[in-house]
Design a protein around this motif. Structure first.
Motif, mmCIF file in Angstrom:
data_model
loop_
_atom_site.group_PDB
_atom_site.id
_atom_site.type_symbol
_atom_site.label_atom_id
_atom_site.label_comp_id
_atom_site.label_asym_id
_atom_site.label_seq_id
_atom_site.Cartn_x
_atom_site.Cartn_y
_atom_site.Cartn_z
ATOM 1 N N ASP A 132 -3.483 25.502 12.468
ATOM 2 C CA ASP A 132 -4.215 24.641 13.189
ATOM 3 C C ASP A 132 -5.436 24.168 13.215
ATOM 4 O O ASP A 132 -5.366 23.147 13.656
ATOM 5 C CB ASP A 132 -3.648 24.905 14.796
ATOM 6 C CG ASP A 132 -1.546 25.619 14.822
ATOM 7 O OD1 ASP A 132 -0.943 25.173 13.690
ATOM 8 O OD2 ASP A 132 -1.352 26.575 15.970
ATOM 9 N N THR A 133 -6.097 24.325 12.375
ATOM 10 C CA THR A 133 -7.236 24.203 12.878
ATOM 11 C C THR A 133 -8.345 23.389 11.385
ATOM 12 O O THR A 133 -8.713 23.114 11.328
ATOM 13 C CB THR A 133 -8.265 25.083 12.983
ATOM 14 O OG1 THR A 133 -8.195 26.362 12.485
ATOM 15 C CG2 THR A 133 -8.382 25.307 14.373
ATOM 16 N N LEU A 134 -7.196 24.127 10.667
ATOM 17 C CA LEU A 134 -8.395 23.658 8.668
ATOM 18 C C LEU A 134 -7.477 21.934 8.509
ATOM 19 O O LEU A 134 -6.658 21.837 8.814
ATOM 20 C CB LEU A 134 -7.020 24.337 7.819
ATOM 21 C CG LEU A 134 -7.991 26.031 7.992
ATOM 22 C CD1 LEU A 134 -7.238 26.752 6.692
ATOM 23 C CD2 LEU A 134 -9.483 25.821 6.689
ATOM 24 N N GLU A 135 -8.263 20.901 7.926
ATOM 25 C CA GLU A 135 -8.310 19.954 7.747
ATOM 26 C C GLU A 135 -8.394 19.871 6.460
ATOM 27 O O GLU A 135 -7.336 18.303 6.237
ATOM 28 C CB GLU A 135 -9.849 19.237 8.718
ATOM 29 C CG GLU A 135 -9.734 18.837 9.630
ATOM 30 C CD GLU A 135 -10.602 18.302 10.246
ATOM 31 O OE1 GLU A 135 -11.363 17.822 9.435
ATOM 32 O OE2 GLU A 135 -11.181 18.710 11.783
ATOM 33 N N ILE A 136 -8.038 20.924 5.177
ATOM 34 C CA ILE A 136 -8.361 20.364 4.019
ATOM 35 C C ILE A 136 -7.184 21.966 3.623
ATOM 36 O O ILE A 136 -7.475 22.934 4.249
ATOM 37 C CB ILE A 136 -9.141 20.462 3.584
ATOM 38 C CG1 ILE A 136 -10.767 21.622 3.437
ATOM 39 C CG2 ILE A 136 -9.993 18.923 3.775
ATOM 40 C CD1 ILE A 136 -11.818 21.196 2.837
ATOM 41 N N PRO A 137 -6.646 21.598 2.392
ATOM 42 C CA PRO A 137 -5.888 22.756 1.948
ATOM 43 C C PRO A 137 -7.064 24.335 1.374
ATOM 44 O O PRO A 137 -8.459 23.969 0.807
ATOM 45 C CB PRO A 137 -5.459 23.058 0.561
ATOM 46 C CG PRO A 137 -4.748 20.919 0.972
ATOM 47 C CD PRO A 137 -5.817 20.545 2.009
ATOM 48 N N ALA A 138 -6.813 25.851 1.950
ATOM 49 C CA ALA A 138 -7.542 26.301 1.687
ATOM 50 C C ALA A 138 -7.133 27.442 0.539
ATOM 51 O O ALA A 138 -5.901 27.911 0.764
ATOM 52 C CB ALA A 138 -7.657 27.224 2.900
ATOM 53 N N GLU A 139 -7.483 27.962 -1.179
ATOM 54 C CA GLU A 139 -6.545 28.864 -1.064
ATOM 55 C C GLU A 139 -7.233 30.077 -1.510
ATOM 56 O O GLU A 139 -8.306 30.641 -0.593
ATOM 57 C CB GLU A 139 -7.028 28.365 -2.874
ATOM 58 C CG GLU A 139 -7.007 29.168 -3.608
ATOM 59 C CD GLU A 139 -8.292 29.324 -5.459
ATOM 60 O OE1 GLU A 139 -7.227 28.482 -5.526
ATOM 61 O OE2 GLU A 139 -8.568 29.651 -5.221
ATOM 62 N N ILE A 140 -6.366 30.933 -1.161
ATOM 63 C CA ILE A 140 -6.679 32.275 -1.063
ATOM 64 C C ILE A 140 -5.899 33.212 -1.819
ATOM 65 O O ILE A 140 -4.797 33.010 -2.745
ATOM 66 C CB ILE A 140 -5.308 32.731 0.415
ATOM 67 C CG1 ILE A 140 -5.501 34.414 1.066
ATOM 68 C CG2 ILE A 140 -3.881 32.596 -0.187
ATOM 69 C CD1 ILE A 140 -5.132 34.281 2.351
ATOM 70 N N LEU A 141 -6.730 33.924 -1.593
ATOM 71 C CA LEU A 141 -6.581 34.563 -3.628
ATOM 72 C C LEU A 141 -5.165 36.038 -3.471
ATOM 73 O O LEU A 141 -5.315 36.603 -2.136
ATOM 74 C CB LEU A 141 -7.234 36.010 -3.695
ATOM 75 C CG LEU A 141 -7.636 37.009 -5.225
ATOM 76 C CD1 LEU A 141 -7.462 36.238 -6.312
ATOM 77 C CD2 LEU A 141 -8.307 37.899 -4.909
ATOM 78 N N VAL A 142 -4.305 36.225 -3.849
ATOM 79 C CA VAL A 142 -3.094 36.498 -3.879
ATOM 80 C C VAL A 142 -2.933 37.829 -5.063
ATOM 81 O O VAL A 142 -2.498 38.609 -4.830
ATOM 82 C CB VAL A 142 -1.902 36.370 -3.858
ATOM 83 C CG1 VAL A 142 -1.547 35.124 -2.494
ATOM 84 C CG2 VAL A 142 -1.439 34.880 -5.116
ATOM 85 N N TYR A 143 -3.508 37.788 -6.262
ATOM 86 C CA TYR A 143 -3.699 38.829 -7.060
ATOM 87 C C TYR A 143 -5.414 38.874 -7.581
ATOM 88 O O TYR A 143 -5.608 37.962 -8.037
ATOM 89 C CB TYR A 143 -2.346 38.593 -8.075
ATOM 90 C CG TYR A 143 -3.349 40.069 -8.870
ATOM 91 C CD1 TYR A 143 -2.493 41.379 -8.329
ATOM 92 C CD2 TYR A 143 -3.544 39.753 -10.280
ATOM 93 C CE1 TYR A 143 -2.591 42.132 -9.806
ATOM 94 C CE2 TYR A 143 -3.617 40.599 -11.030
ATOM 95 C CZ TYR A 143 -3.537 42.227 -10.837
ATOM 96 O OH TYR A 143 -3.468 43.164 -11.608
ATOM 97 N N GLY A 144 -5.782 40.415 -7.832
ATOM 98 C CA GLY A 144 -6.673 40.197 -8.257
ATOM 99 C C GLY A 144 -8.505 41.087 -7.790
ATOM 100 O O GLY A 144 -7.494 41.916 -6.454
ATOM 101 N N ALA A 145 -9.161 41.061 -8.294
ATOM 102 C CA ALA A 145 -10.588 41.499 -8.079
ATOM 103 C C ALA A 145 -11.205 40.756 -6.510
ATOM 104 O O ALA A 145 -11.281 39.506 -6.548
ATOM 105 C CB ALA A 145 -11.188 42.187 -9.291
#
Length: 307
Positions: free
Chosen positions: A151-164
């Motif tokens: 509810d606080t992010l003003e721009i999209p945030a990428e999240i790692l779902v696979y990898g190191a």
């Protein structure tokens, strides 16, 4: 809408990933790209960008190196090149590069990527106000800290779902310094050497370590595989998924990406059940490189336990 970004190591792999259905390809060169699976030449970057655009897809160019003075003197030529080939985004964490982008009015949207430093919505929103169109979340954020961000992010945030998960970077040549100390003739230091380092008295630890032109990089014990948590991530508003193939190479990485694309389709159609998630997770484990372990990383930890 879920977006999948996958790293790419060659023109041929790019073709396969685009055919598989990725939304974005991420790549970089040797001089300005930090921790890319394979540093690419400018001609390769140009060719892959052209392929992506012909497929209606996007590219992200890693310009995320720690910029020292000698590198900053050369950055404009590289930014000129990226603008000329119409790169869709650059991933950058150095304020100096952001200053150059704004000062010289480059038409290169930037994704803020400062690795382990991006851990709060307040920080992300700050860089959003400085012009960032997206941000890359640090890998070590528990679910208990991700949930309030919705509810606080003003721009999209990428999240790692696979990898190191990188946990340490030093500009110093630590492996070479160690070789010098023990007086060995060993020479292999790069990522293909598959070196590990363990903590004293903790022989079960196995941190991947390699050295390149940017210094020494150390990775967490486990690689991430968030397949069973994808539905929850989307519910929390994290629908920009990143898959990093720095240690999973070639066709094996493509096969993992295809499994996540299948998961994306099921999530979007409302067909992603727990059984399907566990089935896909097992398929990922079969493909994942032998000797490399998988987990949820920090995701399941109590935020108070993270030091």
């Amino acid at each position: 809408m879920i977006k999948i970004t996958a790293t790419v190591e060659s023109v041929e792999q790019a073709k396969t990933l685009l055919d598989a259905g990725v939304d974005r390809l991420q790549m970089g060169d040797e001089q300005f790209g930090l921790r890319v699976p394979t540093p690419l030449s400018h001609e390769e970057i140009k060719a892959i960008t052209k392929l992506a655009h012909e497929s209606g897809k996007e590219v992200v160019i890693s310009v995320n190196a720690i910029m020292h003075t000698e590198m900053m003197t050369k950055i404009k030529d590289y930014l000129d090149f990226l603008q000329e080939i119409k790169a869709d985004y650059i991933a950058v964490g150095d304020a100096g590069v952001i200053h150059v982008l704004q000062r010289d009015e480059y038409k290169l949207p930037f994704i803020y990527d400062a690795s382990t430093m991006v851990a709060s919505s307040r920080q992300i929103n700050f860089w959003g106000k400085q012009g960032a169109v997206e941000a890359v979340l640090a890998r070590e954020i528990p679910k208990g800290e991700l949930e309030p961000m919705k509810d606080t992010l003003e721009i999209p945030a990428e999240i790692l779902v696979y990898g190191a998960t990188v946990i340490h970077h030093s500009k110093r040549p630590l492996i070479q310094n160690y070789y010098n100390y023990i007086k060995t003739d060993e020479e292999g230091k790069d990522i293909d050497r598959s070196l590990f380092v363990s903590e004293p008295k903790k022989k079960d630890t196995h941190y991947s370590i390699f050295e390149d032109a940017h210094g020494t990089h150390v990775y967490a014990n486990d690689d991430l595989n968030m397949m069973t948590e994808l539905a929850d991530l989307v519910d929390m508003g994290f629908n920009h998924w990143k898959l990093d193939g720095i240690f999973t190479r070639g066709n094996e990485f493509v096969q993992v990406v295809k499994l996540y694309i299948q998961a994306k389709r099921w999530v979007e159609s409302g067909e992603f059940t727990s059984d399907k998630a566990f089935q896909l997770e097992e398929e990922v484990r079969k493909i994942h490189p032998e000797g490399r372990t998988l987990s949820h990383g920090f995701y399941d930890l109590d935020p108070n336990d993270v030091k």
